[in-house]
Design an enzyme around this catalytic site. Structure first.
Site, short mmCIF file in Angstrom:
data_model
loop_
_atom_site.label_atom_id
_atom_site.label_comp_id
_atom_site.label_asym_id
_atom_site.label_seq_id
_atom_site.Cartn_x
_atom_site.Cartn_y
_atom_site.Cartn_z
N HIS A 281 0.84 -1.20 0.00
CA HIS A 281 0.00 0.00 0.00
C HIS A 281 0.87 1.24 0.00
CE1 HIS A 281 0.26 1.00 4.35
NE2 HIS A 281 0.23 -0.30 4.57
N GLU A 327 -5.06 2.11 2.42
CA GLU A 327 -5.14 0.86 3.17
C GLU A 327 -5.33 1.13 4.65
OE1 GLU A 327 -3.61 -2.43 5.68
OE2 GLU A 327 -2.82 -0.40 5.53
N GLU A 328 -4.61 2.13 5.14
CA GLU A 328 -4.56 2.35 6.59
C GLU A 328 -5.91 2.71 7.18
OE1 GLU A 328 -2.32 1.55 8.43
OE2 GLU A 328 -0.37 1.71 7.47
N ASP A 355 3.27 -6.31 3.38
CA ASP A 355 2.87 -5.22 4.29
C ASP A 355 3.11 -5.60 5.74
OD1 ASP A 355 1.80 -2.92 5.41
OD2 ASP A 355 -0.27 -3.60 5.23
N HIS A 426 3.01 2.69 13.03
CA HIS A 426 2.10 3.84 13.24
C HIS A 426 2.65 4.87 14.23
CE1 HIS A 426 -1.69 1.34 11.85
NE2 HIS A 426 -0.68 1.27 11.02
#
Lengths: 469, 469
Positions: A281, A327-328, A355, A426
């Site tokens: 992604h 995607e996130e 990923d 993240h």
């Protein structure tokens, strides 16, 4: 390095069809080419330069932001430079959000600032902030079970620790609090949610990430706390006095806007309409530079395709690199991709996504009909020397791939060592220095074996049971 | 555990004077008591609870701030709880500063936010911020040598990496850029200074710290960059286009204000006017909770004194724990302490400070007249089983102690393993989770040997050459 490979593999591809046997569905010619590609990946591929370029020249690229737009332009340009046959974008619609600032501090009994990060698509506090007592829950379930009067008007604090293992399997249980905690808190009349970060580090970074926001009628502000800050609140609460926390958050939800899936193809020489999709992604969270999540994956799949494009002839089928958008924030790009490619799904022979950071691949999982296991077994002959063991047949092929798998598309999963992945996931600390060029090459070596053999094989991989079945 | 120790050591202390020999200046009785104290420290001391209390109940405590005032109150209360004979404060004057916000971003050619921290006592940017091209220097020397027209109007970027070693010896060369970089940049007409953090980690934390500000007539804004951000600028510069950075900083220098050295004593039974000082600094930087710097040191010296206070009788001399104020901003508390105690200096038999984190002690350094080395040799008999080797006689006893050493006071240095110290030093990541209770106990075991034997010995340690000699 290039010339010997070309002359060698040219001959090998030409003789492949002659050596097919029932026992070995992949002909020796293909295996030999794949082996050359694998070793070339180990010796001279350069996926690192791709993730370096993405993180330095673009950096953060949350869906729907200016960084996202730059990433889309970057990806198209890079694919063209790398020699893809076709490069194009497909527009998607994405929800948009402005992070703004997020501040938190203990105001009593021991005034101290806290390190926090707004969870994705959270709302702002009232002007001037809000101050309330915190009430601790060991996990989401405990919050769900709590009587509303224990929570009402307070800041719910979900304090669940995540287990650190190579497979990343601690994520599933821990992420529940992030996905559903805000809604649970809101429904009980809480003033806000504080969540111990879903992460495995003990650094003073909060881990952001998406919440379930659909159907939440009266959302409340929701913030992740770094692990040391969650420890701090825990220690204050143990002292028995009410702990008052002030939050000041400035987030804002915007109307939907455009983003893009970016696609690059190596067009098949015999069956161009049959496609293997290898994905990653393109979007990232906005506090790091998205090196591990998912710049590394972008680099791995782009370099895989580039290596295959250097062969003297195209593989039988089309190899399609899809860099999914958004995607996130809920596999938005993948879902819209599948919806707009329903007619083509039967021609997607397999899907896989990288990923899970930049660790070495250690396990090869699949989602194949049992009758096709022999193909995976043959792939294993080339993967085992890379330190990869055969895993299970429960792979969903990566987050975006799971949308395809649910529709019956077979999948491969080259499982990376994720021991450290959730240390950085993240956070602002997801930066290029966490990427090891050697490990990235090992990834490409595995990906090029899997991708070349799938695009080159005779026959197909069938379909797998859909999620409806 | 307490009773056996009391009855054992009571007898031992009483017999000490009988066993002195010339070959062994410390009598066997003292050695035996020190051994009991050492083992008790290892088995049942609890320095961790002290640093836990300081970081949870006070947290950040930069000199002259509200947190500093709370720390001073905390320290007095804690010393009284621990059973010190006398607890008091001595006021000092400290320069004060408001950090405010500090933001930085690349605006061209690749717009991205940067993670920065204002360096101590730096000034603000003009309202609305400033934008300028950056110009890179490998170290301070290169900036000092550069022609002014290369720097004028630009942001000087000092990009020196710090070496990571157990002794922390990489700090000295690296910190030059922080101490003197702003002045060098200002004198050449730079718009601002950006400094690769003085640190050994690769986390996205900037390391703050003090600059030399005295005598700088026209200061400019000065910020530390995290290592990943310094890498990012480096990578952008390598692409050959001008790199423009925008800075927005809101710091403000205030008038001097009060702070305090906090002192707690175990009063000597025979020569109370003779004093051993064991110190740590109470202030911290403001972005972490000061667990390693210097909460661990505070805990080590306080617990050391507490253990000695549990003996059935006081040691011959006074053991004075001094928690210095305002160490971080230039040894302010120590300098004012020495100035106001000049009459007493000859009675300070030795000084030592714990201010290098929470790693295990691995080396015992001294600053003693040669004629007193036999005392250190005897201490080594009890330190060696703790994994401590004999070091050199060049110790300055820790940062604050160095002010005493410069006046001729002998010093001891229990050198900690500092391999990771500069990973966390002066960052938000200096938090309690980095402190290992076991290692802290090993520290106390070493400190109690050194402190008890010094306060109990007959004779003295003489004087060492002053810095003027």
């Amino acid at each position: 390095m290039l010339k010997p490979l070309l002359s060698l593999t040219g001959g090998l591809i030409a003789t492949m069809a002659l050596s097919i046997t029932q026992a070995n569905p992949l002909p020796q010619g293909s295996i030999s080419v794949a082996e050359v590609l694998r070793d070339r990946a180990l010796e001279s591929s350069d996926p690192y330069s791709i993730v370096e370029s993405l993180t330095v020249e673009v950096g953060p690229r949350r869906a729907g932001t200016e960084g996202d737009r730059r990433a889309v332009a970057w990806a198209q340009k890079k694919m063209k430079e790398l020699g893809f046959d076709r490069v194009y974008t497909e527009q998607i619609d994405v929800p948009r959000w402005v992070r703004g600032h997020a501040q938190a501090e203990v105001v009593a009994p021991f005034p101290q600032p806290l390190v926090v990060s707004s969870l994705g698509y959270g709302i702002a506090t009232p002007e001037g902030g809000l101050t309330a007592e915190i009430v601790e829950f060991p996990n989401l379930e405990a919050l769900l079970k709590a009587p509303a009067d224990k929570v009402k008007g307070k800041i719910a604090f979900i304090n669940k620790r995540m287990e650190k293992v190579r497979t990343g399997e601690g994520y599933g249980p821990a992420v529940q609090g992030r996905s559903k905690g805000m809604q649970a808190a809101a429904e009980k009349g809480a003033a806000a949610l504080l969540l111990r970060s879903v992460g495995t580090d003990s650094d003073r970074f909060a881990h952001t990430g998406m919440m379930s926001i659909d159907g939440v009628e009266t959302p409340v502000p929701a913030l992740a706390l770094s692990a040391p800050d969650a420890n701090l609140l825990e220690a204050m609460l143990k002292r028995g006095k009410p702990v008052l926390v002030k939050l000041n958050v400035e987030s804002e939800r915007l109307n939907d806007g455009p983003s893009f899936n970016v696609v690059g193809e190596i067009t098949g020489r015999e069956k161009p309409e049959e496609v293997m999709i290898i994905g990653a992604h393109l979007d990232s969270w906005d506090e790091g530079t998205g090196a591990l999540d998912d710049g590394a994956g972008v680099a791995i799949v782009m370099e895989t395709a580039r290596l295959i494009s250097e062969l003297p002839e195209r593989p039988r089928r089309t190899l399609r690199v899809v860099l999914f958008g958004a995607e996130e924030i809920g596999l938005v790009g993948a879902k819209q991709y599948v919806e707009s490619h329903l007619d083509e799904l039967d021609n997607i022979v397999a899907v896989s996504e990288s990923d899970f950071g930049a660790g070495k691949v250690w396990r090869f999982d699949t989602r194949l009909p049992e009758s096709k296991f022999d193909i995976a077994d043959q792939m294993m002959q080339l993967l085992a020397p890379l330190g990869i063991e055969r895993g299970n047949n429960k792979s969903y092929g990566g987050p975006d791939s799971s949308v395809f798998v649910a529709r019956g598309v077979p999948a491969f999963g080259l499982y990376q060592n994720g021991m450290d992945y959730f240390d950085y996931h993240h956070t602002p600390n997801d930066t290029l220095d966490k990427v090891d060029p050697e490990k990235l090459r090992q990834n490409v070596a595995a990906w090029v074996v899997m991708s070349f053999l799938t695009t080159e094989m005779e026959g197909d991989l069938g379909r797998v049971p859909t999620s409806a079945e």
